[in-house]
Design a protein around this motif. Sequence first.
Motif, PDB file in Angstrom:
ATOM      1  N   THR A  44       0.503  11.254   3.351  1.00  0.00           N
ATOM      2  CA  THR A  44      -0.944  10.985   3.343  1.00  0.00           C
ATOM      3  C   THR A  44      -1.436  10.593   4.747  1.00  0.00           C
ATOM      4  O   THR A  44      -0.658  10.150   5.596  1.00  0.00           O
ATOM      5  CB  THR A  44      -1.283   9.826   2.385  1.00  0.00           C
TER       6      THR A  44
ATOM      7  N   SER B 258      -0.386   4.864   9.749  1.00  0.00           N
ATOM      8  CA  SER B 258       0.257   3.545   9.773  1.00  0.00           C
ATOM      9  C   SER B 258       1.601   3.575  10.495  1.00  0.00           C
ATOM     10  O   SER B 258       2.115   2.540  10.895  1.00  0.00           O
ATOM     11  CB  SER B 258       0.494   3.041   8.346  1.00  0.00           C
TER      12      SER B 258
ATOM     13  N   ASN C 115       2.555  -6.039   2.292  1.00  0.00           N
ATOM     14  CA  ASN C 115       3.912  -5.530   2.558  1.00  0.00           C
ATOM     15  C   ASN C 115       4.829  -6.600   3.129  1.00  0.00           C
ATOM     16  O   ASN C 115       5.442  -6.392   4.186  1.00  0.00           O
ATOM     17  CB  ASN C 115       3.853  -4.343   3.530  1.00  0.00           C
TER      18      ASN C 115
ATOM     19  N   ILE D 108      -6.040   1.003   5.052  1.00  0.00           N
ATOM     20  CA  ILE D 108      -6.973   2.021   5.552  1.00  0.00           C
ATOM     21  C   ILE D 108      -7.584   2.716   4.332  1.00  0.00           C
ATOM     22  O   ILE D 108      -6.842   3.175   3.446  1.00  0.00           O
ATOM     23  CB  ILE D 108      -6.246   3.082   6.411  1.00  0.00           C
TER      24      ILE D 108
ATOM     25  N   GLY E 264       1.221   5.410   0.083  1.00  0.00           N
ATOM     26  CA  GLY E 264       0.636   6.744   0.246  1.00  0.00           C
ATOM     27  C   GLY E 264       1.452   7.677  -0.625  1.00  0.00           C
ATOM     28  O   GLY E 264       1.323   7.703  -1.850  1.00  0.00           O
ATOM     29  N   GLY E 265       2.384   8.406   0.026  1.00  0.00           N
ATOM     30  CA  GLY E 265       3.253   9.296  -0.746  1.00  0.00           C
ATOM     31  C   GLY E 265       4.637   8.711  -0.979  1.00  0.00           C
ATOM     32  O   GLY E 265       5.487   9.363  -1.589  1.00  0.00           O
ATOM     33  N   GLY E 266       4.903   7.503  -0.451  1.00  0.00           N
ATOM     34  CA  GLY E 266       6.208   6.858  -0.669  1.00  0.00           C
ATOM     35  C   GLY E 266       7.356   7.562   0.056  1.00  0.00           C
ATOM     36  O   GLY E 266       8.496   7.502  -0.386  1.00  0.00           O
ATOM     37  N   HIS E 267       7.085   8.185   1.222  1.00  0.00           N
ATOM     38  CA  HIS E 267       8.147   8.904   1.938  1.00  0.00           C
ATOM     39  C   HIS E 267       8.894   8.027   2.939  1.00  0.00           C
ATOM     40  O   HIS E 267       9.841   8.490   3.576  1.00  0.00           O
ATOM     41  CB  HIS E 267       7.564  10.120   2.670  1.00  0.00           C
ATOM     42  N   SER E 268       8.461   6.778   3.108  1.00  0.00           N
ATOM     43  CA  SER E 268       9.196   5.891   4.018  1.00  0.00           C
ATOM     44  C   SER E 268      10.479   5.447   3.314  1.00  0.00           C
ATOM     45  O   SER E 268      10.684   5.735   2.135  1.00  0.00           O
ATOM     46  CB  SER E 268       8.313   4.726   4.458  1.00  0.00           C
TER      47      SER E 268
ATOM     48  N   TYR F  16      11.493   4.608  15.378  1.00  0.00           N
ATOM     49  CA  TYR F  16      10.317   5.025  14.609  1.00  0.00           C
ATOM     50  C   TYR F  16      10.438   4.314  13.270  1.00  0.00           C
ATOM     51  O   TYR F  16      11.515   4.327  12.654  1.00  0.00           O
ATOM     52  CB  TYR F  16      10.331   6.552  14.440  1.00  0.00           C
TER      53      TYR F  16
ATOM     54  N   LEU G  62       4.255  11.903  13.959  1.00  0.00           N
ATOM     55  CA  LEU G  62       4.726  12.761  15.054  1.00  0.00           C
ATOM     56  C   LEU G  62       4.867  14.190  14.583  1.00  0.00           C
ATOM     57  O   LEU G  62       5.296  14.442  13.449  1.00  0.00           O
ATOM     58  CB  LEU G  62       6.091  12.260  15.544  1.00  0.00           C
TER      59      LEU G  62
ATOM     60  N   ASN H 200       6.064  17.528   9.913  1.00  0.00           N
ATOM     61  CA  ASN H 200       6.841  18.589   9.246  1.00  0.00           C
ATOM     62  C   ASN H 200       6.526  18.669   7.766  1.00  0.00           C
ATOM     63  O   ASN H 200       6.461  19.742   7.189  1.00  0.00           O
ATOM     64  CB  ASN H 200       8.336  18.305   9.397  1.00  0.00           C
TER      65      ASN H 200
ATOM     66  N   THR I 165       0.871  -1.172   0.000  1.00  0.00           N
ATOM     67  CA  THR I 165       0.000   0.000   0.000  1.00  0.00           C
ATOM     68  C   THR I 165       0.903   1.216   0.000  1.00  0.00           C
ATOM     69  O   THR I 165       1.797   1.324   0.833  1.00  0.00           O
ATOM     70  CB  THR I 165      -0.858   0.012   1.278  1.00  0.00           C
TER      71      THR I 165
HETATM   72  C1  LIG Z   1      10.751  15.437   4.318  1.00  0.00           C
HETATM   73  C2  LIG Z   1      10.056  14.507   5.272  1.00  0.00           C
HETATM   74  C3  LIG Z   1       9.615  14.957   6.499  1.00  0.00           C
HETATM   75  C4  LIG Z   1       8.982  14.093   7.386  1.00  0.00           C
HETATM   76  N1  LIG Z   1       8.535  14.580   8.582  1.00  0.00           N
HETATM   77  C5  LIG Z   1       7.897  13.755   9.427  1.00  0.00           C
HETATM   78  C6  LIG Z   1       7.364  14.243  10.655  1.00  0.00           C
HETATM   79  O1  LIG Z   1       7.472  15.425  10.971  1.00  0.00           O
HETATM   80  N2  LIG Z   1       6.736  13.364  11.465  1.00  0.00           N
HETATM   81  C7  LIG Z   1       6.572  12.057  11.128  1.00  0.00           C
HETATM   82  O2  LIG Z   1       5.966  11.316  11.883  1.00  0.00           O
HETATM   83  N3  LIG Z   1       7.044  11.583   9.977  1.00  0.00           N
HETATM   84  C8  LIG Z   1       7.710  12.404   9.140  1.00  0.00           C
HETATM   85  N4  LIG Z   1       8.191  11.907   7.960  1.00  0.00           N
HETATM   86  C9  LIG Z   1       8.018  10.480   7.688  1.00  0.00           C
HETATM   87  C10 LIG Z   1       6.679  10.235   7.016  1.00  0.00           C
HETATM   88  O3  LIG Z   1       5.659  10.856   7.704  1.00  0.00           O
HETATM   89  C11 LIG Z   1       6.396   8.761   6.995  1.00  0.00           C
HETATM   90  O4  LIG Z   1       7.342   8.148   6.185  1.00  0.00           O
HETATM   91  C12 LIG Z   1       4.984   8.467   6.472  1.00  0.00           C
HETATM   92  O5  LIG Z   1       4.726   7.112   6.610  1.00  0.00           O
HETATM   93  C13 LIG Z   1       4.919   8.835   5.042  1.00  0.00           C
HETATM   94  O6  LIG Z   1       3.615   8.852   4.581  1.00  0.00           O
HETATM   95  P1  LIG Z   1       3.374   8.475   3.077  1.00  0.00           P
HETATM   96  O7  LIG Z   1       1.998   8.889   2.740  1.00  0.00           O
HETATM   97  O8  LIG Z   1       4.456   8.944   2.204  1.00  0.00           O
HETATM   98  O9  LIG Z   1       3.395   6.872   3.253  1.00  0.00           O
HETATM   99  P2  LIG Z   1       4.229   5.744   2.512  1.00  0.00           P
HETATM  100  O10 LIG Z   1       5.667   5.981   2.692  1.00  0.00           O
HETATM  101  O11 LIG Z   1       3.713   5.561   1.158  1.00  0.00           O
HETATM  102  O12 LIG Z   1       3.789   4.509   3.394  1.00  0.00           O
HETATM  103  C14 LIG Z   1       4.248   4.366   4.711  1.00  0.00           C
HETATM  104  C15 LIG Z   1       3.725   3.058   5.287  1.00  0.00           C
HETATM  105  O13 LIG Z   1       2.332   3.151   5.476  1.00  0.00           O
HETATM  106  C16 LIG Z   1       1.671   2.162   4.711  1.00  0.00           C
HETATM  107  N5  LIG Z   1       0.470   2.788   4.180  1.00  0.00           N
HETATM  108  C17 LIG Z   1       0.375   3.883   3.401  1.00  0.00           C
HETATM  109  N6  LIG Z   1      -0.917   4.176   3.164  1.00  0.00           N
HETATM  110  C18 LIG Z   1      -1.629   3.234   3.812  1.00  0.00           C
HETATM  111  C19 LIG Z   1      -3.024   2.975   3.930  1.00  0.00           C
HETATM  112  N7  LIG Z   1      -3.931   3.747   3.345  1.00  0.00           N
HETATM  113  N8  LIG Z   1      -3.411   1.900   4.654  1.00  0.00           N
HETATM  114  C20 LIG Z   1      -2.508   1.092   5.247  1.00  0.00           C
HETATM  115  N9  LIG Z   1      -1.178   1.285   5.162  1.00  0.00           N
HETATM  116  C21 LIG Z   1      -0.756   2.359   4.448  1.00  0.00           C
HETATM  117  C22 LIG Z   1       2.645   1.734   3.649  1.00  0.00           C
HETATM  118  O14 LIG Z   1       2.409   0.427   3.207  1.00  0.00           O
HETATM  119  C23 LIG Z   1       3.958   1.843   4.403  1.00  0.00           C
HETATM  120  O15 LIG Z   1       4.164   0.726   5.202  1.00  0.00           O
HETATM  121  C24 LIG Z   1       8.810  12.734   7.041  1.00  0.00           C
HETATM  122  C25 LIG Z   1       9.256  12.265   5.807  1.00  0.00           C
HETATM  123  C26 LIG Z   1       9.875  13.136   4.928  1.00  0.00           C
HETATM  124  C27 LIG Z   1      10.377  12.610   3.626  1.00  0.00           C
END
Ligand SMILES: Cc1cc2nc3c(=O)[nH]c(=O)nc-3n(C[C@H](O)[C@H](O)[C@H](O)COP(=O)(O)OP(=O)(O)OC[C@H]3O[C@@H](n4cnc5c(N)ncnc54)[C@H](O)[C@@H]3O)c2cc1C
Length: 457
Positions: free
Chosen positions: A131, A137, A450, A192, A67-71, A413, A141, A126, A65
């Motif tokens: 997403t 998930s 996953n 979700i 979202g924005g791929g930021h993990s 984390y 923070l 931040n 799954t």
């Molecule tokens: C520049 C930057 C700043 C950041 N700052 C913060 C911060 O201040 N605080 C913080 O907590 N994090 C921070 N992060 C980390 C970021 O919030 C996490 O990596 C978060 O998971 C990214 O969300 P995403 O939508 O990109 O999810 P993804 O990276 O796409 O997914 C993250 C995880 O969630 C799962 N997932 C995604 N969508 C769903 C869904 N709908 N249902 C079930 N599982 C799902 C995915 O399978 C994966 O395991 C930061 C990241 C970056 C790159």
Amino acid sequence: MSWTDELAREVSGRVLTDEATREAVATDFGRIVVRRPQAVVCPASAEDVARVLKFAARHSLSVATRGGGHSQTGQSLSEHLVLDMASLCQLVRVEDGTVTVQAGIKWRTLVEHLAARRVSPPVLTNNLDVTVGGTLSMGGLGVASWRHGMQADTCLELEVVTGAGEIVRCSSGHNRDLFDAVRAGVGQFAVITEAVLKVRDHQPHFRSFYLLYDDLAALLADLKTLMTEGRFDALEAWCAPCPQGFKKLGGQRQAFAQWFYPLHATIETDAGPAPAAAEKLHGLQYYKHVHTEDGELPEFFTRLDPLFALWKRGGSWDYAHPWMECVLPWQTTALYVSQVLANLPPQALAGGHILLWPARGMAASAPLFMRPTGDFLMGFGILPAVPKPFLDEVLPRLHMASQAAILMGGKRYLSGWVDFDHAAWKAHYGERWADVVAAKNKFDPQGILNPGFVKYE
Ligand SMILES: Cc1cc2nc3c(=O)[nH]c(=O)nc-3n(C[C@H](O)[C@H](O)[C@H](O)COP(=O)(O)OP(=O)(O)OC[C@H]3O[C@@H](n4cnc5c(N)ncnc54)[C@H](O)[C@@H]3O)c2cc1C
């Protein structure tokens, strides 16, 4: 007929197999793990998600799954199927004190929709381009977490599709085991599709005091005071190096720094005069009050945008990001942070930073968000941008920093660079490990969601 054609006939959303689409989701912000999926599905509804998961289970396909791929360890990557949740991004409704959204919505979009009503989510990350599903998930923070907990703690109800393809609503009063597994559950148990989140009325303005500390112990003492008194709404600190050249270390010359600690303490304000420094900063032991920043509250929410824009313009956004974030017990924070900083070459941080976020354990409740015991805690993150040629050198250092944090009672984390083996995963979840395994067997019995990140054996 190929399985991707067959899948395309079963779902009403788009099933994309072209090279460009698959390439776009073949890696994540970490840029270390690469998995090119065979198909990307943009679901049109929760029913679509259910069809995809049932199909995947029938054909033994893995599903990530996204979202924005930021993990950063491939948490949202798959060799078979990626569910691109960006297609489920509607704001469904705003009611008194709550908002209902589809899980693929970005926090930025939500904040912009709510701004005119002068309400906002209690905690924001931040980066607002992540997403709702992605941060629920992981935990989610923010600089107000010391008071409100994580975003996952501000979630009241979810609609999810389990790994078995069942659409279920869950909350603390209904299907609680599923609700507790999915929040901070790293996408392991269900997808979700919709979330009901708390929102709160906020003041229109803010005032931030930019303080600089030259002494970690003084900073920690002040942070404890500020959290105890609740003097500010948001607290965020960094570790900032002042490079001091090179010194001999183990027969080699290594760059080193004198470290300083900026603290931004922010209070929301109404239309009247903002509180003066003399009132808000009395008794604090900072070295210098550098600046006072005033503005409209939505500007505070997006305050990091210019930094991320610089990272993008300078190219470091495209480097590898093996981020190492952890939550430390208060008692070991000073020792851990000072030792890590003493061994960290300052140039390793170009296009990144080191965060110090004070927190309170009593503000958090999602059971799978693992944290040390005790009320006062410290979030610490080494967030570097690493050019590929340096990666082999940097990863072992970050691994050591991660091990040391865990040895000192900390918990990682899980959105960052996490290279746990099976034993480390068991240790991470501790007495909850049995619950994690039971939830996996119950909600994702075929292990399609996953796979490979959490090592169950
Ligand atoms: C520049 C930057 C700043 C950041 N700052 C913060 C911060 O201040 N605080 C913080 O907590 N994090 C921070 N992060 C980390 C970021 O919030 C996490 O990596 C978060 O998971 C990214 O969300 P995403 O939508 O990109 O999810 P993804 O990276 O796409 O997914 C993250 C995880 O969630 C799962 N997932 C995604 N969508 C769903 C869904 N709908 N249902 C079930 N599982 C799902 C995915 O399978 C994966 O395991 C930061 C990241 C970056 C790159």
